[in-house]
Write a protein that holds these residues in place. Structure first.
Motif, PDB file in Angstrom:
ATOM      1  N   GLN A 225       0.857  -1.221   0.132  1.00  0.00           N
ATOM      2  CA  GLN A 225       0.035  -0.122   0.062  1.00  0.00           C
ATOM      3  C   GLN A 225       0.931   1.255   0.010  1.00  0.00           C
ATOM      4  OE1 GLN A 225      -3.131   0.033  -0.544  1.00  0.00           O
ATOM      5  NE2 GLN A 225      -4.073  -2.011   0.323  1.00  0.00           N
ATOM      6  N   ILE A 226       1.807   1.321   0.880  1.00  0.00           N
ATOM      7  CA  ILE A 226       2.889   2.430   0.742  1.00  0.00           C
ATOM      8  C   ILE A 226       3.622   2.652  -0.486  1.00  0.00           C
ATOM      9  CG2 ILE A 226       5.158   3.092   1.864  1.00  0.00           C
ATOM     10  CD1 ILE A 226       2.990   4.088   3.633  1.00  0.00           C
ATOM     11  N   LEU A 227       4.147   1.461  -1.260  1.00  0.00           N
ATOM     12  CA  LEU A 227       4.668   1.848  -2.383  1.00  0.00           C
ATOM     13  C   LEU A 227       3.895   2.064  -3.380  1.00  0.00           C
ATOM     14  CD1 LEU A 227       6.897  -1.619  -2.277  1.00  0.00           C
ATOM     15  CD2 LEU A 227       7.370   0.722  -1.261  1.00  0.00           C
ATOM     16  N   ASN A 228       2.485   1.967  -3.312  1.00  0.00           N
ATOM     17  CA  ASN A 228       1.683   2.212  -4.530  1.00  0.00           C
ATOM     18  C   ASN A 228       1.122   3.658  -4.349  1.00  0.00           C
ATOM     19  OD1 ASN A 228       1.732   0.278  -6.545  1.00  0.00           O
ATOM     20  ND2 ASN A 228       0.977  -1.137  -5.165  1.00  0.00           N
ATOM     21  N   THR A 229       1.799   4.731  -3.756  1.00  0.00           N
ATOM     22  CA  THR A 229       1.513   5.995  -3.349  1.00  0.00           C
ATOM     23  C   THR A 229       2.126   7.073  -4.326  1.00  0.00           C
ATOM     24  OG1 THR A 229       2.842   6.166  -1.696  1.00  0.00           O
ATOM     25  CG2 THR A 229       0.922   5.351  -0.963  1.00  0.00           C
ATOM     26  N   ASP A 230       1.742   8.247  -4.242  1.00  0.00           N
ATOM     27  CA  ASP A 230       2.558   9.350  -5.167  1.00  0.00           C
ATOM     28  C   ASP A 230       3.904   9.609  -4.380  1.00  0.00           C
ATOM     29  OD1 ASP A 230       0.573   9.405  -6.941  1.00  0.00           O
ATOM     30  OD2 ASP A 230      -0.611  11.136  -6.011  1.00  0.00           O
TER      31      ASP A 230
ATOM     32  N   SER B  51      10.600   8.528  -9.644  1.00  0.00           N
ATOM     33  CA  SER B  51      10.647   9.315 -10.916  1.00  0.00           C
ATOM     34  C   SER B  51      11.990  10.221 -10.852  1.00  0.00           C
ATOM     35  CB  SER B  51       9.460  10.053 -11.001  1.00  0.00           C
ATOM     36  OG  SER B  51       9.347  10.773 -12.164  1.00  0.00           O
ATOM     37  N   ASN B  52      12.176  10.759  -9.507  1.00  0.00           N
ATOM     38  CA  ASN B  52      13.297  11.773  -9.517  1.00  0.00           C
ATOM     39  C   ASN B  52      14.658  10.912  -9.557  1.00  0.00           C
ATOM     40  OD1 ASN B  52      11.570  13.893  -8.767  1.00  0.00           O
ATOM     41  ND2 ASN B  52      11.700  13.503  -6.562  1.00  0.00           N
ATOM     42  N   LEU B  53      14.683   9.625  -9.228  1.00  0.00           N
ATOM     43  CA  LEU B  53      15.975   8.776  -9.130  1.00  0.00           C
ATOM     44  C   LEU B  53      16.125   8.136 -10.581  1.00  0.00           C
ATOM     45  CD1 LEU B  53      16.300   7.889  -5.417  1.00  0.00           C
ATOM     46  CD2 LEU B  53      17.751   9.597  -6.793  1.00  0.00           C
ATOM     47  N   ALA B  54      15.156   8.057 -11.293  1.00  0.00           N
ATOM     48  CA  ALA B  54      15.230   7.363 -12.422  1.00  0.00           C
ATOM     49  C   ALA B  54      16.178   7.955 -13.706  1.00  0.00           C
ATOM     50  CB  ALA B  54      13.868   7.221 -13.397  1.00  0.00           C
TER      51      ALA B  54
ATOM     52  N   ARG C  99      14.480   4.339 -16.094  1.00  0.00           N
ATOM     53  CA  ARG C  99      14.498   3.219 -15.334  1.00  0.00           C
ATOM     54  C   ARG C  99      14.870   3.592 -13.900  1.00  0.00           C
ATOM     55  NH1 ARG C  99      16.552   0.635 -18.902  1.00  0.00           N
ATOM     56  NH2 ARG C  99      15.544  -1.286 -19.051  1.00  0.00           N
ATOM     57  N   ILE C 100      14.755   3.022 -12.791  1.00  0.00           N
ATOM     58  CA  ILE C 100      15.314   3.310 -11.424  1.00  0.00           C
ATOM     59  C   ILE C 100      16.429   1.949 -11.277  1.00  0.00           C
ATOM     60  CG2 ILE C 100      13.612   2.009 -10.058  1.00  0.00           C
ATOM     61  CD1 ILE C 100      14.337   4.145  -8.205  1.00  0.00           C
ATOM     62  N   SER C 101      17.380   2.143 -10.657  1.00  0.00           N
ATOM     63  CA  SER C 101      18.521   1.188 -10.334  1.00  0.00           C
ATOM     64  C   SER C 101      17.926   0.331  -8.994  1.00  0.00           C
ATOM     65  CB  SER C 101      19.846   1.532 -10.405  1.00  0.00           C
ATOM     66  OG  SER C 101      19.957   2.421  -9.113  1.00  0.00           O
ATOM     67  N   ARG C 102      18.431  -0.720  -8.831  1.00  0.00           N
ATOM     68  CA  ARG C 102      18.157  -1.588  -7.612  1.00  0.00           C
ATOM     69  C   ARG C 102      18.626  -0.702  -6.490  1.00  0.00           C
ATOM     70  NH1 ARG C 102      20.780  -6.125  -5.415  1.00  0.00           N
ATOM     71  NH2 ARG C 102      21.734  -6.551  -7.407  1.00  0.00           N
ATOM     72  N   SER C 103      19.990  -0.328  -6.738  1.00  0.00           N
ATOM     73  CA  SER C 103      20.544   0.465  -5.533  1.00  0.00           C
ATOM     74  C   SER C 103      19.832   1.630  -5.166  1.00  0.00           C
ATOM     75  CB  SER C 103      22.333   0.954  -5.744  1.00  0.00           C
ATOM     76  OG  SER C 103      22.076   1.698  -7.171  1.00  0.00           O
ATOM     77  N   ASN C 104      19.412   2.640  -6.097  1.00  0.00           N
ATOM     78  CA  ASN C 104      18.402   3.502  -6.044  1.00  0.00           C
ATOM     79  C   ASN C 104      17.320   3.176  -5.086  1.00  0.00           C
ATOM     80  OD1 ASN C 104      20.232   5.596  -6.486  1.00  0.00           O
ATOM     81  ND2 ASN C 104      19.653   5.709  -8.697  1.00  0.00           N
TER      82      ASN C 104
END
Length: 278
Positions: free
Chosen positions: A183-188, A195-198, A205-210
Motif C-alpha cells: 500500500q505504501i509503495l503504491n502512493t504518489d 521518478s526523481n532517481l530514474a 529506469r530506476i536502479s536496484r541500488s537507488n
C-alpha cells in the motif's frame, strides 16, 4: 427486425448498460473512499482504539517525509527486506508452457495482471539458474508507468519467475507487514521518489541500488497490520465489483451476438407485452 422487436432488443441491452453504469459508479465511489483513507492512514495512522490520529490528540514529529506520528520511523526500503532483481531471459528461451515469465506489463498497481503470456521450459530454468517466485513476495516495476508500482505475488497455479526490470522484495516479517508495504509503495510519495532517481536515454529506469535507498514511513508492526486490514477490505470490495462488471460486460457481449444477428428472437416477449396491454 420489425420495429417492435427493435425496441425490445434495445430495451434489453439498455437494461444491461444501466447495470454496468451503476457498477462503475460504485467502483469509483469505493476508490474515492480508499484514496481518502490512504491519505489519512498512511500519514497519520490509526491508534490502538481504532481512531485516526490528529496533532490535537497525539504527538507528531518532523521527518524527511513531513510530519508523522511520534511512534513512526522513516526507513530506507532496503532496511525492511531483501531486494533482488529478476532474471535476464532472452526470447530464444520462450515457450508456450512451463515456467511463467512475469514481465513489467504484468505488474499492476496493487495486483498482478495477466498481460504477457511468456514461459520458459523447466530445462531452461535449471540451465539459467533462475530465481523462482514465492507467494507473498513483492514485485516492484523499475520501468514506467509509473516507476515503482508494485503488487504481491499471489498463490500461483504454476512455477513463476520475473524479468530483469522487475525487482523482488522479500520483507523481514519481524518488522514489516507485506500488505502494508505494498500500500505504501503504491502512493504518489513513493512514485515521486522513483521518478526523481530514474535515469535513461530511451526509457526511464530506476536502479536496484537507488530503489533500496528510497524512504518510506514505518509504523510499529501492530499498526501496520491494522492499516493493511482496513485498506485490504476496501480492495476486496473493489475487486468484487470489478468482477461483477466484467460478468455484465460478458453478458452484454453474448446478448448482442444473439439478439443483433437474429440467432435469438424476442417475438414472444413482444407478443406477451402486447397481450398484457390489450
Amino acid at each position: 427486425p420489425p420495429l417492435p422487436e427493435q425496441r425490445k432488443i434495445a430495451q434489453i441491452l439498455e437494461t444491461v448498460d444501466k447495470a454496468i453504469e451503476k457498477t462503475e459508479k460504485i467502483i469509483e465511489k469505493y476508490k474515492r473512499i480508499k484514496q481518502g483513507l490512504m491519505q489519512d492512514l498512511l500519514t497519520k495512522g490509526i491508534d490502538e482504539k481504532g481512531n485516526i490520529r490528529s496533532e490535537k490528540t497525539h504527538k507528531f514529529k518532523d521527518s524527511p517525509l513531513g510530519r508523522i506520528p511520534e511512534e513512526w520511523e522513516v526507513v530506507r526500503l532496503g532496511e525492511i527486506g531483501e531486494i533482488i532483481d529478476g532474471d535476464w531471459i532472452l526470447e530464444k528461451y520462450y515457450t508456450e508452457s512451463g515456467v511463467r515469465l512475469i514481465q513489467v506489463g504484468d505488474i499492476g498497481i496493487g495486483k498482478l495482471l495477466n498481460k504477457s503470456n511468456h514461459y520458459i521450459s523447466e530445462k531452461s530454468a535449471r540451465h539459467l539458474k533462475v530465481k523462482f517466485l514465492k507467494e507473498g513476495q513483492i514485485l516492484i516495476s523499475r520501468l514506467p508507468d509509473p516507476i515503482g508500482r508494485s503488487c504481491l505475488v499471489p498463490k500461483l497455479p504454476y512455477p513463476a519467475i520475473t524479468a530483469v526490470d522487475v525487482s523482488i522484495l522479500t520483507v523481514y516479517e519481524d518488522i514489516s507487514e507485506k500488505t502494508f508495504i505494498v500500500q505504501i509503495l503504491n502512493t504518489d510519495l513513493f512514485f515521486g521518489q522513483c521518478s526523481n532517481l530514474a535515469s535513461g536515454t530511451t526509457r526511464s529506469r530506476i536502479s536496484r541500488s537507488n530503489l533500496k535507498n528510497l524512504l518510506i514511513p514505518l509504523p510499529p508492526l501492530s499498526e501496520q497490520k491494522r492499516i493493511a486490514e482496513i485498506l485490504s477490505q476496501i480492495d476486496q470490495a473493489i475487486e468484487k465489483e470489478e468482477k461483477y462488471k466484467e460478468k455484465l460486460e460478458r453478458l452484454k457481449k453474448g446478448l448482442m451476438e444473439d439478439l443483433l444477428t437474429g440467432k435469438v428472437r424476442v417475438n414472444k416477449l413482444v407478443e406477451e407485452e402486447n397481450h398484457e396491454l390489450a
